[in-house]
Design a protein around this motif. Structure first.
Motif, PDB file in Angstrom:
ATOM      1  N   VAL A 191      48.372 -90.534  -4.449  1.00  0.00           N
ATOM      2  CA  VAL A 191      47.992 -89.539  -5.463  1.00  0.00           C
ATOM      3  C   VAL A 191      48.102 -88.152  -4.828  1.00  0.00           C
ATOM      4  O   VAL A 191      48.265 -88.039  -3.610  1.00  0.00           O
ATOM      5  CB  VAL A 191      46.550 -89.770  -5.982  1.00  0.00           C
ATOM      6  CG1 VAL A 191      46.429 -91.100  -6.708  1.00  0.00           C
ATOM      7  CG2 VAL A 191      45.529 -89.684  -4.845  1.00  0.00           C
ATOM      8  N   ARG A 192      47.983 -87.120  -5.658  1.00  0.00           N
ATOM      9  CA  ARG A 192      48.118 -85.773  -5.059  1.00  0.00           C
ATOM     10  C   ARG A 192      46.805 -84.994  -5.015  1.00  0.00           C
ATOM     11  O   ARG A 192      46.740 -83.961  -4.379  1.00  0.00           O
ATOM     12  CB  ARG A 192      49.177 -84.964  -5.791  1.00  0.00           C
ATOM     13  CG  ARG A 192      48.852 -84.655  -7.222  1.00  0.00           C
ATOM     14  CD  ARG A 192      49.847 -83.672  -7.802  1.00  0.00           C
ATOM     15  NE  ARG A 192      49.541 -83.415  -9.203  1.00  0.00           N
ATOM     16  CZ  ARG A 192      50.114 -82.498  -9.923  1.00  0.00           C
ATOM     17  NH1 ARG A 192      51.038 -81.723  -9.397  1.00  0.00           N
ATOM     18  NH2 ARG A 192      49.779 -82.330 -11.196  1.00  0.00           N
ATOM     19  N   HIS A 193      45.777 -85.475  -5.757  1.00  0.00           N
ATOM     20  CA  HIS A 193      44.480 -84.787  -5.747  1.00  0.00           C
ATOM     21  C   HIS A 193      43.384 -85.771  -5.369  1.00  0.00           C
ATOM     22  O   HIS A 193      43.411 -86.906  -5.863  1.00  0.00           O
ATOM     23  CB  HIS A 193      44.126 -84.269  -7.146  1.00  0.00           C
ATOM     24  CG  HIS A 193      44.925 -83.113  -7.591  1.00  0.00           C
ATOM     25  ND1 HIS A 193      44.975 -81.936  -6.894  1.00  0.00           N
ATOM     26  CD2 HIS A 193      45.705 -82.944  -8.678  1.00  0.00           C
ATOM     27  CE1 HIS A 193      45.760 -81.093  -7.533  1.00  0.00           C
ATOM     28  NE2 HIS A 193      46.233 -81.680  -8.605  1.00  0.00           N
ATOM     29  N   LEU A 284      67.655 -96.189 -10.376  1.00  0.00           N
ATOM     30  CA  LEU A 284      67.090 -95.307 -11.386  1.00  0.00           C
ATOM     31  C   LEU A 284      66.710 -96.182 -12.567  1.00  0.00           C
ATOM     32  O   LEU A 284      67.564 -96.917 -13.075  1.00  0.00           O
ATOM     33  CB  LEU A 284      68.178 -94.307 -11.783  1.00  0.00           C
ATOM     34  CG  LEU A 284      67.807 -93.210 -12.752  1.00  0.00           C
ATOM     35  CD1 LEU A 284      66.753 -92.305 -12.142  1.00  0.00           C
ATOM     36  CD2 LEU A 284      69.064 -92.403 -13.084  1.00  0.00           C
ATOM     37  N   PHE A 285      65.443 -96.149 -12.961  1.00  0.00           N
ATOM     38  CA  PHE A 285      65.056 -96.942 -14.137  1.00  0.00           C
ATOM     39  C   PHE A 285      64.797 -96.011 -15.309  1.00  0.00           C
ATOM     40  O   PHE A 285      63.994 -95.077 -15.208  1.00  0.00           O
ATOM     41  CB  PHE A 285      63.793 -97.781 -13.876  1.00  0.00           C
ATOM     42  CG  PHE A 285      63.465 -98.647 -15.061  1.00  0.00           C
ATOM     43  CD1 PHE A 285      64.005 -99.920 -15.167  1.00  0.00           C
ATOM     44  CD2 PHE A 285      62.698 -98.166 -16.116  1.00  0.00           C
ATOM     45  CE1 PHE A 285      63.769-100.694 -16.296  1.00  0.00           C
ATOM     46  CE2 PHE A 285      62.458 -98.940 -17.249  1.00  0.00           C
ATOM     47  CZ  PHE A 285      62.983-100.203 -17.328  1.00  0.00           C
ATOM     48  N   ARG A 286      65.460 -96.266 -16.420  1.00  0.00           N
ATOM     49  CA  ARG A 286      65.202 -95.502 -17.654  1.00  0.00           C
ATOM     50  C   ARG A 286      64.985 -96.481 -18.788  1.00  0.00           C
ATOM     51  O   ARG A 286      65.904 -97.244 -19.123  1.00  0.00           O
ATOM     52  CB  ARG A 286      66.393 -94.602 -17.989  1.00  0.00           C
ATOM     53  CG  ARG A 286      66.412 -93.314 -17.184  1.00  0.00           C
ATOM     54  CD  ARG A 286      67.372 -92.319 -17.763  1.00  0.00           C
ATOM     55  NE  ARG A 286      68.718 -92.818 -17.717  1.00  0.00           N
ATOM     56  CZ  ARG A 286      69.735 -92.205 -17.098  1.00  0.00           C
ATOM     57  NH1 ARG A 286      69.544 -91.059 -16.496  1.00  0.00           N
ATOM     58  NH2 ARG A 286      70.931 -92.733 -17.112  1.00  0.00           N
ATOM     59  N   LEU A 287      63.799 -96.467 -19.372  1.00  0.00           N
ATOM     60  CA  LEU A 287      63.489 -97.391 -20.472  1.00  0.00           C
ATOM     61  C   LEU A 287      64.529 -97.259 -21.583  1.00  0.00           C
ATOM     62  O   LEU A 287      64.971 -98.253 -22.157  1.00  0.00           O
ATOM     63  CB  LEU A 287      62.082 -97.097 -21.018  1.00  0.00           C
ATOM     64  CG  LEU A 287      61.648 -98.010 -22.171  1.00  0.00           C
ATOM     65  CD1 LEU A 287      61.521 -99.455 -21.718  1.00  0.00           C
ATOM     66  CD2 LEU A 287      60.347 -97.526 -22.798  1.00  0.00           C
ATOM     67  N   ARG A 288      64.879 -96.006 -21.879  1.00  0.00           N
ATOM     68  CA  ARG A 288      65.854 -95.734 -22.946  1.00  0.00           C
ATOM     69  C   ARG A 288      67.131 -96.569 -22.753  1.00  0.00           C
ATOM     70  O   ARG A 288      67.652 -97.159 -23.698  1.00  0.00           O
ATOM     71  CB  ARG A 288      66.161 -94.230 -22.897  1.00  0.00           C
ATOM     72  CG  ARG A 288      67.223 -93.713 -23.796  1.00  0.00           C
ATOM     73  CD  ARG A 288      67.218 -92.175 -23.765  1.00  0.00           C
ATOM     74  NE  ARG A 288      67.227 -91.620 -22.425  1.00  0.00           N
ATOM     75  CZ  ARG A 288      68.324 -91.388 -21.700  1.00  0.00           C
ATOM     76  NH1 ARG A 288      69.504 -91.668 -22.181  1.00  0.00           N
ATOM     77  NH2 ARG A 288      68.228 -90.866 -20.491  1.00  0.00           N
ATOM     78  N   GLY A 342      43.239 -88.744 -19.333  1.00  0.00           N
ATOM     79  CA  GLY A 342      43.905 -89.773 -20.147  1.00  0.00           C
ATOM     80  C   GLY A 342      44.934 -89.142 -21.055  1.00  0.00           C
ATOM     81  O   GLY A 342      45.232 -87.942 -20.963  1.00  0.00           O
ATOM     82  N   LYS A 343      45.474 -89.957 -21.929  1.00  0.00           N
ATOM     83  CA  LYS A 343      46.536 -89.506 -22.839  1.00  0.00           C
ATOM     84  C   LYS A 343      46.006 -88.589 -23.932  1.00  0.00           C
ATOM     85  O   LYS A 343      44.852 -88.694 -24.345  1.00  0.00           O
ATOM     86  CB  LYS A 343      47.168 -90.734 -23.511  1.00  0.00           C
ATOM     87  CG  LYS A 343      48.099 -91.476 -22.610  1.00  0.00           C
ATOM     88  CD  LYS A 343      49.401 -90.717 -22.501  1.00  0.00           C
ATOM     89  CE  LYS A 343      50.264 -91.199 -21.382  1.00  0.00           C
ATOM     90  NZ  LYS A 343      51.355 -90.273 -21.067  1.00  0.00           N
ATOM     91  N   ILE A 344      46.873 -87.727 -24.409  1.00  0.00           N
ATOM     92  CA  ILE A 344      46.581 -86.910 -25.595  1.00  0.00           C
ATOM     93  C   ILE A 344      47.310 -87.574 -26.766  1.00  0.00           C
ATOM     94  O   ILE A 344      48.515 -87.843 -26.678  1.00  0.00           O
ATOM     95  CB  ILE A 344      47.124 -85.467 -25.417  1.00  0.00           C
ATOM     96  CG1 ILE A 344      46.610 -84.832 -24.120  1.00  0.00           C
ATOM     97  CG2 ILE A 344      46.796 -84.632 -26.648  1.00  0.00           C
ATOM     98  CD1 ILE A 344      45.138 -84.540 -24.066  1.00  0.00           C
TER      99      ILE A 344
END
Ligand SMILES: NC(=O)c1ccc[n+]([C@@H]2O[C@H](COP(=O)([O-])OP(=O)(O)OC[C@H]3O[C@@H](n4cnc5c(N)ncnc54)[C@H](OP(=O)(O)O)[C@@H]3O)[C@@H](O)[C@H]2O)c1
Length: 349
Positions: A191-193, A284-288, A342-344
């Motif tokens: 993590v960064r914080h 490289l993983f791209r769900l799309r 969390g998510k918005i």
């Protein structure tokens, strides 16, 4: 034009989402052949939305457009030739942007079913991150240990590969760790914080390393190997890129894999990696890409599995705020605020 005016978010020029997303009313068209009209209930705000709005994919994004790659709604009307979908059915209209509006007219083949017992909040966060985490673990973490969460092979920690997850307190980072835990794997979390440690409470990790600590940041490959019990990891799930992604690739065991699936640092992986570590695989993983090439039955099955993992909590997302579409600018300010937990979500009613 079809009916009563409805609200939608719209982007007319690329830029920071908080500056360029506006709202307007419009008359949604009636669904054409093979299309359905979906009354949206709830949509999520994801990094992929913000990146698209910024213009990073300008070559494949036509202005103006309605943002939002993930959201849940109810079929309101079906166009000619639509089979298997009826008014009143809850669906996830995936495969295109447009979730941040009250009515999305979508191709019926891209409207996937929602497990009945998911709440609208769970459903609105049951696609992008859960499916990505599930697919990455299935494809790149040894299938021999992947029977618990991901559904193939035999679970068990013995011989399980060492795994590193960075941006570990992100929504998808936490999901990946919970899925690994179900399979008996305790990854090294980065993590960064320091505050992110709290968000990992209850998850089993070999160690939580914080890159705000200079001693960690400056010797990351060695610190990661030490945290993994002296054994170099076999897989890194990298959502950060840049110098951090490069250092985690350097920590890998020969033959290991760095799955690069996000660019939270805004910087690419160091180009020198290919010559420095020709013995590791960088994918490289791209769900799309997966979604647009998957067999439809496989896509439906994988999404149903992801939704079951949301329902049992493994792939659940914490939700920080739910705001109405009319407050999209405030929602985007909160999305960008430091320390978001969390998510918005955007409510479309
Ligand atoms: N390739 C794909 O198909 C795919 C699919 C799903 C997700 N993703 C990627 O996965 C990443 C996470 O998505 P999400 O929805 O889980 O995000 P999220 O939880 O909504 O937010 C990202 C979190 O990551 C942290 N973060 C931001 N910059 C960082 C950095 N440089 N280093 C470490 N942590 C950083 C932030 O937390 P703090 O500010 O508290 O550190 C932020 O809360 C994104 O890059 C997204 O594009 C990719």
């Amino acid at each position: 034009m079809g009916g009563t005016p409805v609200l939608r978010c719209v982007v007319r020029t690329f830029g920071p989402a908080v500056d360029v997303v506006t709202t307007e009313t419009y008359d949604p068209p009636r669904p054409g052949p093979g299309e359905v009209s979906v009354r949206m209930l709830m949509a999520s705000v994801n990094p992929s939305d913000l990146v698209t709005i910024s213009g990073a994919y300008a070559s494949r994004t036509t202005l103006p457009f309605v943002p939002g790659f993930e959201g849940v709604g109810v079929v309101e009307a079906t166009g000619p030739g639509v089979r298997g979908l009826a008014a009143g059915q809850r669906v996830l209209p995936i495969g295109s942007a447009g979730a941040w509006q009250q009515t999305k007219v979508a191709e019926a083949r891209w409207c996937l079913p929602v497990l009945p017992h998911l709440t609208d909040e769970q459903a609105a966060t049951s696609y992008i991150n859960p499916l990505t985490a599930l697919l990455m673990l299935r494809q790149y973490v040894d299938p021999g240990m992947d029977g618990g969460a991901t559904g193939t092979g035999v679970p068990g920690a013995a011989g399980a590969p060492g795994v590193v997850v960075n941006a570990a307190a992100s929504a998808i980072g936490r999901m990946a760790i919970r899925m690994l835990n179900r399979d008996g794997v305790e990854p090294v979390a980065v993590v960064r914080h320091p505050r992110s440690r709290e968000q990992l409470a209850g998850l089993r990790t070999a160690a939580v390393l914080c890159t705000s600590d200079a001693a960690v940041r400056e010797s990351l490959p060695a610190v990661v190997r030490e945290a993994a019990g002296g054994r170099p990891p076999a897989v890194v799930l990298d959502a950060v890129g840049g110098a951090e992604g490069g250092d985690l690739a350097r920590a890998l065991a020969p033959g290991g894999t760095l799955v690069h699936y996000g660019l939270l640092s805004g910087r690419p992986l160091p180009p020198s990696l290919a010559t420095e570590r020709p013995d590791v695989r960088i994918v490289l993983f791209r769900l799309r890409d997966w979604v647009h090439t998957a067999d439809p039955a496989r896509l439906t099955d994988a999404l149903a599995r992801a939704q079951r993992l949301v329902a049992d909590g493994t792939a659940a997302s914490a939700v920080a705020h739910v705001l109405p579409l009319t407050d999209v600018r405030e929602a985007l300010r909160r999305e960008a605020a430091p320390g978001r937990t969390g998510k918005i979500l955007l409510r479309a009613d």
